[in-house]
Scaffold this motif. Structure first.
Motif, PDB file in Angstrom:
ATOM      1  N   GLN A 161      -1.167  -8.143  -8.874  1.00  0.00           N
ATOM      2  CA  GLN A 161      -1.690  -8.280 -10.232  1.00  0.00           C
ATOM      3  C   GLN A 161      -2.308  -6.949 -10.625  1.00  0.00           C
ATOM      4  O   GLN A 161      -2.354  -6.018  -9.816  1.00  0.00           O
ATOM      5  CB  GLN A 161      -2.735  -9.391 -10.290  1.00  0.00           C
ATOM      6  N   ASN A 162      -2.789  -6.831 -11.853  1.00  0.00           N
ATOM      7  CA  ASN A 162      -3.484  -5.612 -12.262  1.00  0.00           C
ATOM      8  C   ASN A 162      -4.653  -5.371 -11.322  1.00  0.00           C
ATOM      9  O   ASN A 162      -5.425  -6.274 -11.033  1.00  0.00           O
ATOM     10  CB  ASN A 162      -3.995  -5.733 -13.695  1.00  0.00           C
ATOM     11  N   GLY A 163      -4.777  -4.145 -10.828  1.00  0.00           N
ATOM     12  CA  GLY A 163      -5.867  -3.798  -9.928  1.00  0.00           C
ATOM     13  C   GLY A 163      -5.543  -3.993  -8.461  1.00  0.00           C
ATOM     14  O   GLY A 163      -6.347  -3.655  -7.602  1.00  0.00           O
ATOM     15  N   ALA A 164      -4.356  -4.510  -8.162  1.00  0.00           N
ATOM     16  CA  ALA A 164      -3.980  -4.732  -6.761  1.00  0.00           C
ATOM     17  C   ALA A 164      -3.427  -3.439  -6.159  1.00  0.00           C
ATOM     18  O   ALA A 164      -2.686  -2.700  -6.803  1.00  0.00           O
ATOM     19  CB  ALA A 164      -2.934  -5.839  -6.660  1.00  0.00           C
ATOM     20  N   LEU A 165      -3.813  -3.188  -4.919  1.00  0.00           N
ATOM     21  CA  LEU A 165      -3.218  -2.115  -4.129  1.00  0.00           C
ATOM     22  C   LEU A 165      -2.236  -2.799  -3.187  1.00  0.00           C
ATOM     23  O   LEU A 165      -2.636  -3.652  -2.393  1.00  0.00           O
ATOM     24  CB  LEU A 165      -4.295  -1.355  -3.355  1.00  0.00           C
ATOM     25  N   VAL A 166      -0.971  -2.459  -3.310  1.00  0.00           N
ATOM     26  CA  VAL A 166       0.086  -3.181  -2.605  1.00  0.00           C
ATOM     27  C   VAL A 166       0.815  -2.246  -1.645  1.00  0.00           C
ATOM     28  O   VAL A 166       1.281  -1.179  -2.044  1.00  0.00           O
ATOM     29  CB  VAL A 166       1.110  -3.772  -3.613  1.00  0.00           C
ATOM     30  N   LYS A 167       0.893  -2.652  -0.390  1.00  0.00           N
ATOM     31  CA  LYS A 167       1.679  -1.905   0.596  1.00  0.00           C
ATOM     32  C   LYS A 167       2.974  -2.665   0.816  1.00  0.00           C
ATOM     33  O   LYS A 167       2.964  -3.836   1.199  1.00  0.00           O
ATOM     34  CB  LYS A 167       0.917  -1.769   1.915  1.00  0.00           C
ATOM     35  N   THR A 168       4.083  -1.981   0.518  1.00  0.00           N
ATOM     36  CA  THR A 168       5.399  -2.573   0.781  1.00  0.00           C
ATOM     37  C   THR A 168       6.067  -1.761   1.868  1.00  0.00           C
ATOM     38  O   THR A 168       5.521  -0.763   2.346  1.00  0.00           O
ATOM     39  CB  THR A 168       6.300  -2.557  -0.479  1.00  0.00           C
ATOM     40  N   SER A 169       7.254  -2.171   2.233  1.00  0.00           N
ATOM     41  CA  SER A 169       8.010  -1.431   3.233  1.00  0.00           C
ATOM     42  C   SER A 169       8.401  -0.040   2.723  1.00  0.00           C
ATOM     43  O   SER A 169       8.816   0.811   3.499  1.00  0.00           O
ATOM     44  CB  SER A 169       9.244  -2.233   3.644  1.00  0.00           C
ATOM     45  N   LYS A 170       8.241   0.212   1.420  1.00  0.00           N
ATOM     46  CA  LYS A 170       8.614   1.505   0.832  1.00  0.00           C
ATOM     47  C   LYS A 170       7.425   2.387   0.470  1.00  0.00           C
ATOM     48  O   LYS A 170       7.603   3.522   0.056  1.00  0.00           O
ATOM     49  CB  LYS A 170       9.458   1.298  -0.433  1.00  0.00           C
ATOM     50  N   GLY A 171       6.193   1.866   0.544  1.00  0.00           N
ATOM     51  CA  GLY A 171       5.046   2.702   0.226  1.00  0.00           C
ATOM     52  C   GLY A 171       3.871   1.929  -0.327  1.00  0.00           C
ATOM     53  O   GLY A 171       3.861   0.693  -0.337  1.00  0.00           O
ATOM     54  N   LEU A 172       2.878   2.695  -0.808  1.00  0.00           N
ATOM     55  CA  LEU A 172       1.659   2.126  -1.390  1.00  0.00           C
ATOM     56  C   LEU A 172       1.732   2.228  -2.909  1.00  0.00           C
ATOM     57  O   LEU A 172       2.034   3.290  -3.446  1.00  0.00           O
ATOM     58  CB  LEU A 172       0.432   2.901  -0.923  1.00  0.00           C
ATOM     59  N   PHE A 173       1.416   1.124  -3.584  1.00  0.00           N
ATOM     60  CA  PHE A 173       1.459   1.083  -5.038  1.00  0.00           C
ATOM     61  C   PHE A 173       0.150   0.505  -5.563  1.00  0.00           C
ATOM     62  O   PHE A 173      -0.319  -0.515  -5.067  1.00  0.00           O
ATOM     63  CB  PHE A 173       2.627   0.226  -5.522  1.00  0.00           C
ATOM     64  N   TYR A 174      -0.427   1.182  -6.560  1.00  0.00           N
ATOM     65  CA  TYR A 174      -1.642   0.683  -7.187  1.00  0.00           C
ATOM     66  C   TYR A 174      -1.289   0.267  -8.610  1.00  0.00           C
ATOM     67  O   TYR A 174      -0.848   1.092  -9.416  1.00  0.00           O
ATOM     68  CB  TYR A 174      -2.743   1.752  -7.182  1.00  0.00           C
ATOM     69  N   VAL A 175      -1.457  -1.018  -8.902  1.00  0.00           N
ATOM     70  CA  VAL A 175      -1.092  -1.556 -10.206  1.00  0.00           C
ATOM     71  C   VAL A 175      -2.245  -1.298 -11.168  1.00  0.00           C
ATOM     72  O   VAL A 175      -3.306  -1.907 -11.063  1.00  0.00           O
ATOM     73  CB  VAL A 175      -0.778  -3.070 -10.122  1.00  0.00           C
ATOM     74  N   SER A 176      -2.019  -0.354 -12.086  1.00  0.00           N
ATOM     75  CA  SER A 176      -3.062   0.016 -13.050  1.00  0.00           C
ATOM     76  C   SER A 176      -2.398   0.729 -14.215  1.00  0.00           C
ATOM     77  O   SER A 176      -1.606   0.134 -14.911  1.00  0.00           O
ATOM     78  CB  SER A 176      -4.114   0.899 -12.375  1.00  0.00           C
TER      79      SER A 176
END
Length: 146
Positions: free
Chosen positions: A83-98
């Protein structure tokens, strides 16, 4: 991962970007005023080009102000799903939803900042740890969410 530090870093970058656009607009307006002359069409064309540049800078400033508005609604609270504000680690990298300002590096970690409107986030929005999603025919696994 310190989400507050990431959020502060992004807010600073957006504020700097806003200041930069405001300065450019002011400088361009000043040069537009300098070209006022009775010398004819050549100067009118130059003034029109400067006005188009001001309009373009204003549009970019408005987009950046919208990003700042989105950031003001985001907290550093932990997230259990994407969701907005989530820091997500996937198998491809780190993503910050903002706000989408590109890649940032904090604590030797590359973090890609992405908007909730991006195709990537739309594909993983609402998902939880250990769930998968597919984008561009590539399946990714959500390894962690902060």
């Amino acid at each position: 991962m310190d989400k507050q530090e990431i959020l502060n870093h992004i807010k600073t970058k957006i504020a700097d970007k806003i200041q930069h656009f405001e300065n450019l607009i002011e400088e361009t307006r000043a040069s537009n005023n300098d070209t006022k002359s009775s010398m004819g069409d050549k100067y009118e064309t130059g003034r029109e080009m400067l006005q188009q540049e001001i309009n373009n800078l204003q549009r970019q400033l408005n987009e950046t102000l919208n990003q700042q508005t989105v950031l003001q609604k985001i907290t550093a609270d932990p997230s259990e799903k994407v969701q907005n504000g989530a820091l997500v680690k996937t198998s491809k990298g780190l993503f910050y939803v903002s706000a989408s300002i590109g890649e940032i590096i904090l604590d030797q970690q590359k973090i890609m900042t992405v908007s909730a409107e991006s195709p990537l986030v739309k594909a993983m929005f609402g998902k939880k740890v250990a769930e998968t999603f597919t984008i561009n025919n590539m399946t990714q696994n959500i390894e962690n969410i902060w």
